[in-house]
Design a protein around this motif. Structure first.
Motif, PDB file in Angstrom:
ATOM      1  N   GLU A   1       0.808  -1.215   0.000  1.00 56.61           N
ATOM      2  CA  GLU A   1       0.000   0.000   0.000  1.00 56.61           C
ATOM      3  C   GLU A   1       0.850   1.277   0.000  1.00 56.61           C
ATOM      4  O   GLU A   1       0.427   2.296  -0.536  1.00 56.61           O
ATOM      5  CB  GLU A   1      -0.935  -0.008   1.214  1.00 56.61           C
ATOM      6  N   HIS A   2       2.000   1.219   0.579  1.00 55.28           N
ATOM      7  CA  HIS A   2       2.762   2.460   0.783  1.00 55.28           C
ATOM      8  C   HIS A   2       4.082   2.513   0.033  1.00 55.28           C
ATOM      9  O   HIS A   2       4.734   3.568   0.008  1.00 55.28           O
ATOM     10  CB  HIS A   2       3.044   2.660   2.276  1.00 55.28           C
ATOM     11  N   LEU A   3       4.503   1.434  -0.600  1.00 56.04           N
ATOM     12  CA  LEU A   3       5.762   1.453  -1.342  1.00 56.04           C
ATOM     13  C   LEU A   3       5.511   0.970  -2.773  1.00 56.04           C
ATOM     14  O   LEU A   3       4.640   0.121  -2.995  1.00 56.04           O
ATOM     15  CB  LEU A   3       6.810   0.558  -0.669  1.00 56.04           C
ATOM     16  N   PRO A   4       6.289   1.464  -3.757  1.00 54.61           N
ATOM     17  CA  PRO A   4       6.102   1.038  -5.155  1.00 54.61           C
ATOM     18  C   PRO A   4       6.765  -0.331  -5.416  1.00 54.61           C
ATOM     19  O   PRO A   4       7.816  -0.416  -6.082  1.00 54.61           O
ATOM     20  CB  PRO A   4       6.765   2.166  -5.936  1.00 54.61           C
ATOM     21  N   VAL A   5       6.168  -1.372  -4.886  1.00 54.01           N
ATOM     22  CA  VAL A   5       6.734  -2.712  -5.064  1.00 54.01           C
ATOM     23  C   VAL A   5       5.817  -3.511  -5.992  1.00 54.01           C
ATOM     24  O   VAL A   5       4.606  -3.329  -5.998  1.00 54.01           O
ATOM     25  CB  VAL A   5       6.886  -3.431  -3.706  1.00 54.01           C
ATOM     26  N   ASP A   6       6.448  -4.362  -6.810  1.00 49.44           N
ATOM     27  CA  ASP A   6       5.677  -5.241  -7.689  1.00 49.44           C
ATOM     28  C   ASP A   6       5.315  -6.572  -7.002  1.00 49.44           C
ATOM     29  O   ASP A   6       4.293  -7.189  -7.339  1.00 49.44           O
ATOM     30  CB  ASP A   6       6.482  -5.537  -8.956  1.00 49.44           C
ATOM     31  N   PHE A   7       6.166  -6.978  -6.048  1.00 52.44           N
ATOM     32  CA  PHE A   7       5.919  -8.252  -5.351  1.00 52.44           C
ATOM     33  C   PHE A   7       6.345  -8.084  -3.909  1.00 52.44           C
ATOM     34  O   PHE A   7       7.450  -7.630  -3.613  1.00 52.44           O
ATOM     35  CB  PHE A   7       6.708  -9.393  -6.009  1.00 52.44           C
TER      36      PHE A   7
END
Length: 376
Positions: free
Chosen positions: A314-320
């Motif tokens: 929700e708070h970081l631009p992560v793909d996985f």
């Protein structure tokens, strides 16, 4: 010097009359008066001085009368109807009109226009020509041996003109020149009082004195014009040098300002990057605080793992996002929790929950050793 030599030649000559030389000198006086009128008008027009323009009008009107005087030297014996020119074109009207006009120009310079002043001088000249045409030009020597008593008031007019212009020497740059000219020309009608014929030695000497005075005036005016031109050229050169120095200072200042602006832009960029890093760091700290708070509300480990991966998604631009548990005895990594948004990618990677991965590969070994495997 040449005028003195010519005058000495006239004085020592045998004959008493020199009509040819008289005509030449009259022509010279006319030309000098016309040139002085032109220079005065040009000077008055360029500097906006009404007094100089009125004096130019004086010399212009007198030049016309002197031209009429030159014409009287022509032979009109075959044309009796032109004989009146011999009476109207005498020397006396111009001798009175020039000092009178110069005297009147001083108080009237700011009161009347040049045209009105010229018309007044022409009218005065016409009256003088008619007056002197009605009286005899020469008479037997009388008081003090004077043979031309009609000119007796002309020296007084020149004296008054000299005094009037001398008083203006502090406010008018031409005043002292005209004062000297008037004082010098005073001797012209004074000598002419003792002339007995138009071309005798006294008359010729008087003409030389008149030419010398007008040459002094002409040279003085030309010298003033030359000085004004030289001064204007010096001022223009100084202005050019000043402008070049100013342009150089402006260019230097502009370069300095551009350098400072570039420094400010670089400093702003550095601050912006620092602010971004600080903001990211604060966001991560806030995320860590939220995760910590969420963990504190739960007691079981799977719930804690679920809170962590969900917060990351929700708070970081992560793909996985997923949690892997290292099993020390079997040296495997077990997938304990996968984020809700990462389930599709987990299936393609073979990393669904409860799946196991070998920990001996290069990436797993690096993670277990402590450093990050990848940092976006």
């Amino acid at each position: 010097m040449l005028l003195l030599l010519a005058l000495a030649a006239v004085v020592i000559s045998v004959g008493n009359d020199s009509p040819a030389l008289h005509s030449i000198l009259d022509t010279g006086v006319f030309l000098l008066s016309a040139m002085i009128a032109f220079l005065l008008w040009d000077m008055g027009w360029r500097t906006g001085q009404p007094l100089a323009r009125l004096k130019a009008v004086c010399f212009a009107v007198v030049a016309l009368m002197e031209l009429l005087h030159v014409i009287t030297a022509l032979d009109f014996s075959e044309a009796a109807r032109f004989a009146i020119l011999l009476r109207l074109g005498t020397w006396s009207p111009a001798a009175y009109l020039l000092p009178l006009g110069l005297l009147l120009a001083v108080p009237l310079s700011r009161k009347i226009s040049e045209l009105v002043f010229a018309l007044g001088l022409v009218a005065a000249g016409a009256v003088l020509m008619v007056t002197f045409a009605l009286v005899p030009r020469y008479s037997d020597p009388a008081v003090l041996g004077m043979s031309r008593p009609t000119l007796v008031l002309a020296p007084a007019l020149w004296l008054l003109a000299s005094i009037a212009y001398w008083r203006l020497r502090d406010v008018d740059r031409l005043a002292h020149v005209f004062a000297i000219f008037a004082a010098f020309t005073l001797f012209v009608p004074l000598f002419m009082l003792y002339s007995e014929s138009p071309a005798d030695k006294v008359a010729i000497t008087t003409h030389f004195v008149r030419i010398a005075g007008e040459l002094y005036l002409l040279v003085s005016l030309m010298q003033m014009g030359t000085e004004d031109t030289a001064q204007r050229m010096r001022v223009e050169h100084e202005l050019k040098v000043t402008n070049e120095a100013l342009e150089a200072r402006v260019a230097e200042r502009t370069a300095e300002l551009e350098s400072r602006n570039a420094d400010l832009r670089r400093e702003a960029e550095v601050r912006m990057i620092a602010e971004q890093r600080t903001r990211v760091q604060l966001e991560r700290l806030e995320l860590l605080r939220r995760i910590t708070h969420a963990i504190a509300e739960r007691q079981d480990l799977p719930s804690i793992f679920q809170v962590v991966v969900r917060s990351l998604e929700e708070h970081l631009p992560v793909d996985f996002a997923g949690m892997l548990d290292y099993q020390h005895h079997s040296r495997h990594l077990a997938v304990s929790r996968v984020g809700p948004r990462s389930e599709a990618l987990a299936g393609s990677l073979g990393m669904r929950e409860s799946a196991t991965l070998g920990a001996d590969d290069d990436g797993g070994a690096r993670c277990l050793a402590g450093p990050l495997r990848d940092e976006p």
